[in-house]
Design a protein around this motif. Structure first.
Motif, short mmCIF file in Angstrom:
data_model
loop_
_atom_site.label_atom_id
_atom_site.label_comp_id
_atom_site.label_asym_id
_atom_site.label_seq_id
_atom_site.Cartn_x
_atom_site.Cartn_y
_atom_site.Cartn_z
N ASP A 123 0.80 -1.22 0.00
CA ASP A 123 0.00 0.00 0.00
C ASP A 123 0.83 1.28 0.00
N GLU A 124 2.12 1.16 0.18
CA GLU A 124 2.94 2.37 0.22
C GLU A 124 3.51 2.76 -1.15
N GLN A 125 3.23 2.00 -2.17
CA GLN A 125 3.75 2.34 -3.51
C GLN A 125 3.09 3.61 -4.03
N TYR A 126 3.87 4.39 -4.73
CA TYR A 126 3.29 5.60 -5.34
C TYR A 126 4.04 5.95 -6.62
N ALA A 127 3.42 6.79 -7.43
CA ALA A 127 4.08 7.33 -8.63
C ALA A 127 3.97 8.84 -8.59
N LEU A 128 5.05 9.51 -8.97
CA LEU A 128 5.02 10.98 -9.04
C LEU A 128 5.51 11.38 -10.43
N LEU A 129 4.64 12.02 -11.19
CA LEU A 129 4.97 12.37 -12.58
C LEU A 129 4.93 13.88 -12.71
N ILE A 130 6.06 14.45 -13.11
CA ILE A 130 6.13 15.90 -13.26
C ILE A 130 6.59 16.25 -14.67
N SER A 131 5.81 17.14 -15.30
CA SER A 131 6.24 17.70 -16.58
C SER A 131 5.80 19.16 -16.59
N ALA A 132 6.01 19.85 -17.71
CA ALA A 132 5.74 21.29 -17.72
C ALA A 132 4.31 21.62 -17.28
N ASP A 133 3.34 20.76 -17.66
CA ASP A 133 1.97 21.12 -17.26
C ASP A 133 1.29 20.06 -16.38
N THR A 134 2.07 19.11 -15.87
CA THR A 134 1.48 18.04 -15.05
C THR A 134 2.25 17.89 -13.75
N LEU A 135 1.53 17.84 -12.64
CA LEU A 135 2.16 17.36 -11.41
C LEU A 135 1.17 16.39 -10.80
N ARG A 136 1.42 15.13 -11.04
CA ARG A 136 0.43 14.11 -10.74
C ARG A 136 1.03 13.08 -9.79
N LEU A 137 0.36 12.93 -8.65
CA LEU A 137 0.82 11.96 -7.65
C LEU A 137 -0.25 10.89 -7.55
N THR A 138 0.12 9.63 -7.82
CA THR A 138 -0.90 8.58 -7.82
C THR A 138 -0.47 7.42 -6.93
N SER A 139 -1.49 6.77 -6.35
CA SER A 139 -1.23 5.57 -5.56
C SER A 139 -2.54 4.83 -5.40
N ALA A 140 -2.45 3.56 -5.01
CA ALA A 140 -3.67 2.79 -4.75
C ALA A 140 -4.20 3.07 -3.36
N SER A 141 -3.43 3.79 -2.52
CA SER A 141 -3.89 4.03 -1.15
C SER A 141 -3.54 5.45 -0.70
N VAL A 142 -4.24 5.92 0.30
CA VAL A 142 -3.96 7.26 0.84
C VAL A 142 -2.55 7.25 1.45
N GLU A 143 -2.20 6.13 2.07
CA GLU A 143 -0.86 6.04 2.66
C GLU A 143 0.23 6.18 1.60
N GLY A 144 0.03 5.51 0.48
CA GLY A 144 1.00 5.61 -0.62
C GLY A 144 1.10 7.06 -1.11
N LEU A 145 -0.04 7.73 -1.20
CA LEU A 145 -0.01 9.13 -1.61
C LEU A 145 0.76 9.96 -0.60
N TYR A 146 0.56 9.66 0.68
CA TYR A 146 1.27 10.42 1.71
C TYR A 146 2.79 10.24 1.56
N ARG A 147 3.22 9.00 1.30
CA ARG A 147 4.67 8.79 1.09
C ARG A 147 5.14 9.63 -0.11
N GLY A 148 4.31 9.68 -1.12
CA GLY A 148 4.67 10.47 -2.30
C GLY A 148 4.77 11.96 -1.98
N THR A 149 3.92 12.43 -1.07
CA THR A 149 4.00 13.86 -0.73
C THR A 149 5.34 14.18 -0.06
N ALA A 150 5.94 13.19 0.59
CA ALA A 150 7.26 13.43 1.21
C ALA A 150 8.29 13.72 0.12
N SER A 151 8.24 12.98 -0.98
CA SER A 151 9.17 13.26 -2.09
C SER A 151 8.90 14.65 -2.65
#
Ligand code: TNX
Length: 571
Positions: A123-151
């Motif tokens: 549940d801690e897996q996440y993806a963070l995708l950044i480009s000129a017009d995208t900042l998208r943080l995705t995960s299957a769980s809120v916890e995974g998203l939270y880990r992504g917010t740390a990055s």
């Protein structure tokens, strides 16, 4: 989905390179722990200011969005406007998205170990995708998203305004499910707001356990209604003129709640049956299970242990653990079990066995220091490995500490350290899992060996940390691998990794932070990052650069840190 398929084929190629140990050094990104997969792309950066909306895909993410917006304010001076309702993805926004696991197009490595709340580690897996017009943080769980917010918070905090975040893709997951810090609030009592600061530090490095060492000889720190003397007397032990104190049950619950909001689980420790001078001071009628003279007992370290044949002692243990269990939502309680110097082994085994029965009745799982493997522990229990090879040197006859200890006691200590390797083999044989906290890497109270960049910090460097330990440079503390440092311990035996900060020399939050930073980030990396770059020629060099990127974040948060001369903090 289609989009991900395209990304997937592209990534499959680059990931194959990473898997051979030829990782892209994450130079500009500066993230700790090192993400499993990080690819910087050539695209233009994502610009962010106080008008950039923070939007989200699901109502359950609203609180997280608000929290992130608030946290970013410390680092940027502005908070992002949070959308009032969920929405579909939109460009030029920071977008938090709950997805199915399929949204991670690379095969992330397996997570080993035990979750402190028995959750699914994936549940801690996440993806963070950044480009000129995208900042998208995705995960299957809120916890995974939270880990992504740390990055994300690190990417933002390391940069100055106007904010331009590098175009990149991160796919990330932890190596171990349990990544903690043990904090000694007995030797030095920290207030609720101070402990919250420590929780903030853990969260920034994706750590998920705060192990609170709530009792020791120097002080009892948790209110127990059935045993009022523990706080009445035990919280005010003579302790180098330091102020005593304890957490009321409401304080403790406040900490549990604050930690849970940051996906950190509190694992409380009551250190038993030794390290209990504060218990004996509170209830002097209890029997001491260590057969030593009173004179020896007045020496540097007291040799006391609760006696399993003393009904009053076992009732106290039951009352304490039951109340603590009712306040603790996590699955585990730590029962200590360390350094019962001079306690007859049969008594020790009997004590731990009885305490384990209590734990079963209160439906909590047992963690204990490695010595508990001498009792009848089994599958589901965790032993915490701290006596790493090299520890016995500290007690060699001509060492600084040996000269301070009465001979009777020194012998008991040497005997205990000599048995340490058996603890691990025995624990593994009994199907217990291991929290890896080898003192020479994981104890953050080892003094810093290298000088500070700032002459004004030298007095603190020489004052802080236990002088009987050999010093360790921050490079020494980073250059190890939890799954190979001890040939007895394989990845599959490991529950997780914990740092420990013992507070004999610490007198303030600022002192505590001085010993925590920068080594805590390195310990977080041991728990999270699957790739071991410690043996690569560039591993330490790139780690140093990632570390240097942390200092603006610490400075904006007002956290003290040791400016090791091994790091170029100005960069
Ligand atoms: C050993 S680690 C202890 C603590 C001390 C620490 C100092 C352990 C289980 N016991 O009581 O504070 O060393 O580093």
């Amino acid at each position: 989905m289609k989009k991900y398929t395209t990304i997937a084929s592209y990534i499959a190629m680059t990931f194959a390179v990473c898997a051979c140990g030829n990782l892209q050094p994450d130079k500009q990104a500066g993230i700790i722990p090192e993400p499993v997969y990080l690819q910087q792309t050539d695209g233009l950066p994502f610009s962010m200011d106080e008008k950039t909306p923070l939007s989200y895909s699901d109502i359950s993410l609203r609180e997280l969005a608000q929290q992130l917006s608030g946290e970013l304010k410390t680092q940027t001076g502005f908070s992002l406007p949070v959308d009032a309702a969920p929405s579909a993805f939109q460009t030029k926004s920071v977008y938090l998205e709950l997805t199915g696991t399929a949204a991670i197009p690379v095969a992330l490595p397996q997570t080993y170990g035990l979750s402190p709340k028995d959750a699914n580690p994936a549940d801690e897996q996440y993806a963070l995708l950044i480009s000129a017009d995208t900042l998208r943080l995705t995960s299957a769980s809120v916890e995974g998203l939270y880990r992504g917010t740390a990055s994300l918070r690190q990417l933002i905090g390391a940069r100055s305004l106007p904010l331009k975040l590098p175009a990149l893709q991160i796919y990330d997951a932890p190596r171990f499910a349990w990544r903690g810090l043990s904090l000694d609030v007995s030797r030095m009592f920290f207030t609720v707001p101070e402990v919250k600061t420590v929780i903030d530090m853990l969260a920034l490095y994706k750590m998920n356990v705060l192990h609170l060492h709530l009792s020791d000889n120097e002080g009892w720190r948790i209110q127990i209604n059935a045993c009022p003397q523990l706080t009445e007397t035990g919280s005010e032990m003579p302790n180098k003129n330091r102020k005593g104190g304890f957490y009321t049950q409401a304080d403790y619950q406040e900490l549990v709640g604050y930690a849970a909001g940051r996906f950190v689980t509190i694992v409380p420790e009551i250190d038993l049956p030794g390290h209990t001078s504060a218990v004996f001071a509170s209830y002097p009628e209890l029997k001491n299970a260590v057969p030593v003279s009173n004179e020896t007992n007045k020496a540097v370290i007291s040799m006391v242990a609760l006696d399993p044949d003393d009904d009053a002692a076992m009732l106290l243990v039951k009352n304490v653990l039951s109340e603590l269990a009712s306040l603790t939502p996590g699955s585990y309680i730590h029962i200590g079990g360390d350094e019962t110097f001079g306690m007859p082994e049969e008594k020790y085994v009997q004590f731990i066995d009885k305490t384990r029965d209590i734990m079963r009745d209160i439906r909590k799982k047992t963690v204990g220091w490695q010595e508990i493997s001498r009792a009848h522990i089994g599958a589901g229990d965790i032993i915490q490995h701290w006596i790493a090879p090299g520890m016995e040197q500290i007690l060699s006859e001509d060492s600084a500490i040996a000269s301070m200890i009465p001979p009777e006691m020194l012998k008991a200590m040497v005997d205990m350290f000599a048995k340490a390797p058996e603890d691990i083999e025995r624990g593994i044989g009994k199907q217990a899992k291991i929290i890896v906290s080898p003192a020479r890497f994981a104890y953050l109270d080892f003094p810093y060996k290298e000088p500070s960049h700032e002459p004004a910090q030298e007095a603190d460097r020489l004052r802080l940390g236990l002088s009987f330990y050999p010093g360790a440079t921050i490079e020494d503390s980073w250059k190890w691998n939890p799954a190979t440092f001890n040939p007895l311990i394989k990845e599959t035996h490991i529950a997780g990794v914990e740092a420990a900060i013992w507070c004999e020399t610490i007198e303030s939050l600022s002192d505590l932070q001085f010993l925590l930073l920068p080594r805590l980030s390195g310990m977080a990396e041991k728990g999270w990052s699957s790739q071991d770059t410690t043996q690569d020629t560039t591993g330490w060099e790139t780690y140093k650069e990632r570390l240097a990127a942390q200092s603006p974040i610490w400075e904006k948060a007002g956290w003290n840190y040791f400016k090791s001369s091994l790091v170029d903090w100005e960069k």
